[in-house]
Design a protein around this motif. Structure first.
Motif, PDB file in Angstrom:
ATOM      1  N   HIS A 179       0.850  -2.182  -4.318  1.00 21.23           N
ATOM      2  CA  HIS A 179      -0.581  -2.512  -4.461  1.00 21.23           C
ATOM      3  C   HIS A 179      -1.147  -2.508  -3.000  1.00 21.23           C
ATOM      4  O   HIS A 179      -2.137  -2.003  -2.864  1.00 21.23           O
ATOM      5  CB  HIS A 179      -1.142  -3.324  -5.256  1.00 21.23           C
ATOM      6  N   ALA A 180      -0.525  -3.118  -2.044  1.00 16.04           N
ATOM      7  CA  ALA A 180      -0.994  -3.227  -0.660  1.00 16.04           C
ATOM      8  C   ALA A 180      -0.839  -1.997   0.160  1.00 16.04           C
ATOM      9  O   ALA A 180      -1.922  -1.475   0.639  1.00 16.04           O
ATOM     10  CB  ALA A 180       0.006  -4.220   0.001  1.00 16.04           C
ATOM     11  N   PHE A 181       0.011  -1.144  -0.251  1.00 15.37           N
ATOM     12  CA  PHE A 181      -0.043   0.298   0.202  1.00 15.37           C
ATOM     13  C   PHE A 181      -1.182   1.052  -0.323  1.00 15.37           C
ATOM     14  O   PHE A 181      -1.754   1.732   0.326  1.00 15.37           O
ATOM     15  CB  PHE A 181       1.441   1.021  -0.172  1.00 15.37           C
ATOM     16  N   TRP A 182      -1.506   1.040  -1.712  1.00 13.21           N
ATOM     17  CA  TRP A 182      -2.526   1.588  -2.284  1.00 13.21           C
ATOM     18  C   TRP A 182      -3.835   1.427  -1.618  1.00 13.21           C
ATOM     19  O   TRP A 182      -4.818   1.964  -1.424  1.00 13.21           O
ATOM     20  CB  TRP A 182      -2.392   1.611  -3.724  1.00 13.21           C
ATOM     21  N   ASP A 183      -4.210   0.138  -1.397  1.00 13.47           N
ATOM     22  CA  ASP A 183      -5.423  -0.446  -0.778  1.00 13.47           C
ATOM     23  C   ASP A 183      -5.442   0.375   0.684  1.00 13.47           C
ATOM     24  O   ASP A 183      -6.933   0.344   1.019  1.00 13.47           O
ATOM     25  CB  ASP A 183      -5.122  -1.975  -0.479  1.00 13.47           C
ATOM     26  N   GLU A 184      -4.327   0.511   1.090  1.00 13.39           N
ATOM     27  CA  GLU A 184      -4.694   1.007   2.575  1.00 13.39           C
ATOM     28  C   GLU A 184      -4.638   2.610   2.689  1.00 13.39           C
ATOM     29  O   GLU A 184      -5.342   3.422   3.373  1.00 13.39           O
ATOM     30  CB  GLU A 184      -3.455   0.579   3.626  1.00 13.39           C
ATOM     31  N   PHE A 185      -3.792   3.154   1.570  1.00 12.74           N
ATOM     32  CA  PHE A 185      -3.843   4.575   1.629  1.00 12.74           C
ATOM     33  C   PHE A 185      -3.974   5.232   0.065  1.00 12.74           C
ATOM     34  O   PHE A 185      -2.835   4.988  -0.589  1.00 12.74           O
ATOM     35  CB  PHE A 185      -2.352   4.952   2.168  1.00 12.74           C
ATOM     36  N   PRO A 186      -5.128   5.168  -0.202  1.00 14.47           N
ATOM     37  CA  PRO A 186      -5.175   5.826  -1.608  1.00 14.47           C
ATOM     38  C   PRO A 186      -4.668   7.044  -1.819  1.00 14.47           C
ATOM     39  O   PRO A 186      -4.430   8.084  -1.077  1.00 14.47           O
ATOM     40  CB  PRO A 186      -6.935   6.473  -1.685  1.00 14.47           C
ATOM     41  N   THR A 198      16.078   7.225   4.875  1.00 12.60           N
ATOM     42  CA  THR A 198      17.236   6.758   4.266  1.00 12.60           C
ATOM     43  C   THR A 198      16.862   5.858   2.958  1.00 12.60           C
ATOM     44  O   THR A 198      16.220   4.652   3.431  1.00 12.60           O
ATOM     45  CB  THR A 198      18.488   6.381   4.797  1.00 12.60           C
ATOM     46  N   TYR A 199      17.492   5.820   1.924  1.00 14.81           N
ATOM     47  CA  TYR A 199      17.143   4.879   0.913  1.00 14.81           C
ATOM     48  C   TYR A 199      17.748   3.555   1.113  1.00 14.81           C
ATOM     49  O   TYR A 199      17.345   2.645   0.231  1.00 14.81           O
ATOM     50  CB  TYR A 199      17.277   5.421  -0.528  1.00 14.81           C
ATOM     51  N   THR A 200      18.336   3.269   2.359  1.00 16.59           N
ATOM     52  CA  THR A 200      18.880   1.943   2.341  1.00 16.59           C
ATOM     53  C   THR A 200      18.026   1.099   3.097  1.00 16.59           C
ATOM     54  O   THR A 200      18.193  -0.108   3.771  1.00 16.59           O
ATOM     55  CB  THR A 200      20.309   2.115   3.272  1.00 16.59           C
ATOM     56  N   PHE A 201      16.722   1.753   3.495  1.00 20.48           N
ATOM     57  CA  PHE A 201      15.596   1.010   4.242  1.00 20.48           C
ATOM     58  C   PHE A 201      14.342   0.733   3.302  1.00 20.48           C
ATOM     59  O   PHE A 201      14.217   1.681   2.472  1.00 20.48           O
ATOM     60  CB  PHE A 201      15.273   1.553   5.323  1.00 20.48           C
ATOM     61  N   ASP A 202      13.806  -0.374   3.334  1.00 19.20           N
ATOM     62  CA  ASP A 202      12.562  -0.659   2.644  1.00 19.20           C
ATOM     63  C   ASP A 202      11.497   0.487   2.688  1.00 19.20           C
ATOM     64  O   ASP A 202      10.706   0.630   1.633  1.00 19.20           O
ATOM     65  CB  ASP A 202      11.970  -2.041   3.060  1.00 19.20           C
ATOM     66  N   LEU A 203      11.357   1.041   3.908  1.00 23.00           N
ATOM     67  CA  LEU A 203      10.276   2.057   3.984  1.00 23.00           C
ATOM     68  C   LEU A 203      10.475   3.220   3.020  1.00 23.00           C
ATOM     69  O   LEU A 203       9.451   4.061   2.753  1.00 23.00           O
ATOM     70  CB  LEU A 203      10.377   2.556   5.475  1.00 23.00           C
ATOM     71  N   PHE A 204      11.705   3.494   2.355  1.00 23.44           N
ATOM     72  CA  PHE A 204      11.846   4.369   1.363  1.00 23.44           C
ATOM     73  C   PHE A 204      10.889   4.390   0.380  1.00 23.44           C
ATOM     74  O   PHE A 204      10.548   5.275  -0.264  1.00 23.44           O
ATOM     75  CB  PHE A 204      13.355   4.544   1.077  1.00 23.44           C
ATOM     76  N   VAL A 205      10.634   3.090  -0.289  1.00 21.76           N
ATOM     77  CA  VAL A 205       9.974   2.964  -1.269  1.00 21.76           C
ATOM     78  C   VAL A 205       8.424   3.281  -1.319  1.00 21.76           C
ATOM     79  O   VAL A 205       7.633   3.730  -2.080  1.00 21.76           O
ATOM     80  CB  VAL A 205       9.927   1.489  -1.974  1.00 21.76           C
ATOM     81  N   GLU A 206       8.098   3.198   0.083  1.00 19.74           N
ATOM     82  CA  GLU A 206       6.583   3.857   0.382  1.00 19.74           C
ATOM     83  C   GLU A 206       6.587   5.273   0.034  1.00 19.74           C
ATOM     84  O   GLU A 206       5.364   5.846  -0.126  1.00 19.74           O
ATOM     85  CB  GLU A 206       6.333   3.407   1.779  1.00 19.74           C
ATOM     86  N   GLU A 207       7.664   6.002   0.242  1.00 19.57           N
ATOM     87  CA  GLU A 207       7.654   7.553   0.122  1.00 19.57           C
ATOM     88  C   GLU A 207       7.842   7.946  -1.062  1.00 19.57           C
ATOM     89  O   GLU A 207       7.234   8.964  -1.446  1.00 19.57           O
ATOM     90  CB  GLU A 207       8.730   7.994   1.140  1.00 19.57           C
ATOM     91  N   ILE A 208       8.148   7.161  -1.885  1.00 22.46           N
ATOM     92  CA  ILE A 208       8.763   7.603  -3.233  1.00 22.46           C
ATOM     93  C   ILE A 208       7.576   7.140  -4.309  1.00 22.46           C
ATOM     94  O   ILE A 208       7.032   7.858  -5.081  1.00 22.46           O
ATOM     95  CB  ILE A 208      10.057   7.188  -3.648  1.00 22.46           C
ATOM     96  N   PHE A 209       7.620   5.961  -4.575  1.00 23.48           N
ATOM     97  CA  PHE A 209       6.894   5.269  -5.608  1.00 23.48           C
ATOM     98  C   PHE A 209       5.423   5.327  -5.782  1.00 23.48           C
ATOM     99  O   PHE A 209       4.949   5.324  -6.947  1.00 23.48           O
ATOM    100  CB  PHE A 209       7.487   3.793  -6.124  1.00 23.48           C
ATOM    101  N   PRO A 210       4.668   5.201  -4.732  1.00 24.95           N
ATOM    102  CA  PRO A 210       3.211   5.150  -4.698  1.00 24.95           C
ATOM    103  C   PRO A 210       2.829   6.569  -5.321  1.00 24.95           C
ATOM    104  O   PRO A 210       1.966   6.722  -5.840  1.00 24.95           O
ATOM    105  CB  PRO A 210       2.975   5.108  -3.073  1.00 24.95           C
ATOM    106  N   LEU A 211       3.743   7.579  -4.824  1.00 24.39           N
ATOM    107  CA  LEU A 211       3.244   9.135  -5.434  1.00 24.39           C
ATOM    108  C   LEU A 211       3.668   9.080  -6.727  1.00 24.39           C
ATOM    109  O   LEU A 211       2.968   9.664  -7.691  1.00 24.39           O
ATOM    110  CB  LEU A 211       4.155  10.250  -4.468  1.00 24.39           C
ATOM    111  N   LEU A 212       4.771   8.637  -7.088  1.00 33.58           N
ATOM    112  CA  LEU A 212       5.318   8.833  -8.658  1.00 33.58           C
ATOM    113  C   LEU A 212       4.493   8.187  -9.495  1.00 33.58           C
ATOM    114  O   LEU A 212       4.228   8.474 -10.735  1.00 33.58           O
ATOM    115  CB  LEU A 212       6.664   8.633  -8.653  1.00 33.58           C
ATOM    116  N   LEU A 213       3.871   7.107  -9.202  1.00 36.86           N
ATOM    117  CA  LEU A 213       2.954   6.376 -10.136  1.00 36.86           C
ATOM    118  C   LEU A 213       1.575   6.747 -10.014  1.00 36.86           C
ATOM    119  O   LEU A 213       0.934   6.111 -11.144  1.00 36.86           O
ATOM    120  CB  LEU A 213       3.220   4.750  -9.698  1.00 36.86           C
ATOM    121  N   ARG A 214       1.416   7.779  -9.173  1.00 38.13           N
ATOM    122  CA  ARG A 214      -0.053   8.191  -9.493  1.00 38.13           C
ATOM    123  C   ARG A 214       0.056   9.655  -9.698  1.00 38.13           C
ATOM    124  O   ARG A 214      -1.085  10.500  -9.422  1.00 38.13           O
ATOM    125  CB  ARG A 214      -0.766   7.886  -8.029  1.00 38.13           C
ATOM    126  N   GLY A 215       1.127  10.279 -10.185  1.00 36.72           N
ATOM    127  CA  GLY A 215       1.235  11.805 -10.517  1.00 36.72           C
ATOM    128  C   GLY A 215       1.436  12.757  -9.373  1.00 36.72           C
ATOM    129  O   GLY A 215       1.307  13.917  -9.680  1.00 36.72           O
TER     130      GLY A 215
END
Length: 263
Positions: A179-186, A198-215
């Motif tokens: 939600h914090a990510f979406w507030d900054e980057f619609p 690499t998926y062994t870093f937290d930054l990975f979740v920013e690349e994947i899930f904000p997109l998949l949850l918004r289509g």
């Protein structure tokens, strides 16, 4: 997302099944949201068959691919947490993480395990077998009733100052992060992101899930694609990527390529 965007492409990339085929130059494949959900459910069903469920830690060691995403989502559909392991990790460190986390099972590929000079006590589920998840009776698996305090994933520290420690991120933490990510980057359903971290870093979740949850759509390049900067920039253009989430150093390289005369 599956019901809201049934025709949208969710992910595009190479499949680990390509290594089992006779294709000399694997091509990218794409999955719609229903296809992604179906494959994730099939994996979740097999994990359930192996006794995995809420409270389990499931390790996954795989190269960037379609199965990397179906693997993570399949783990969540069992209400377990995922432990991402880079295949290039030293074998004794892999052994330590599996034991320290008490991982219930390790999802990986035959190709990766053939190159590791150690055997592990953790049971292994190979995701690169073409018939691994076919002809199964899909249960009504859903993450909707997930306890927000349950672990979503565990990432181990580098251990440079001592013994590596597993850091737990709960679903509540992850949702707040998104939600914090979406507030900054619609993010919109017509956006396309490229997965670079690499998926062994937290930054990975920013690349994947904000997109998949918004289509939106996520393009997954291979490691070789990422190492070749000229090829990477060409792939970004060819796939009409609209979102790049990367380090300042890499961003500077992209800016120099697009604006060679800028300081």
């Amino acid at each position: 997302t599956v019901s809201k965007f049934p025709e949208n492409i969710a992910i595009i990339g190479q499949s680990v099944l390509s290594s089992q085929s006779r294709i000399s130059t694997p091509t990218n494949i794409s999955l719609t949201y229903p296809q992604l959900y179906n494959q994730s459910q099939q994996l979740a069903y097999r994990l359930n068959q192996n006794g995995c469920g809420e409270g389990s830690i499931i390790a996954i060691m795989i190269e960037p691919s379609i199965e990397m995403i179906t693997g993570l989502l399949g783990i969540w559909l069992t209400h377990a947490a995922y432990l991402p392991i880079d295949p290039s990790t030293p074998p004794h460190r892999i052994q330590f993480m599996l034991k320290d986390s008490a991982a219930a099972i390790l999802i990986t590929t035959h190709t990766i395990m053939e190159n590791i000079p150690l055997t592990f006590d953790t049971p292994t589920l190979f995701i690169d077998s073409p018939n691994s998840f076919s002809n199964v009776s899909i249960q009504n698996l859903s993450p909707d009733n997930e306890n927000p305090t349950n672990p979503a994933y565990i990432i181990y520290t580098s251990g440079t100052t001592g013994i590596p420690k597993g850091v737990i991120t709960t679903h509540h933490n992850l949702v707040a992060y998104l939600h914090a990510f979406w507030d900054e980057f619609p993010i919109h359903s017509n956006d396309i992101a490229i997965q670079l971290t690499t998926y062994t870093f937290d930054l990975f979740v920013e690349e994947i899930f904000p997109l998949l949850l918004r289509g939106g759509k996520v393009f997954i390049p291979t490691k070789d694609n990422i190492r070749d900067f000229d090829l990477l920039t060409r792939l970004i253009a060819e796939n009409a990527v609209t979102i790049i989430d990367c380090t300042p150093l890499l961003l500077n390289q992209f800016n120099l390529r697009c604006n060679p005369g800028s300081p």
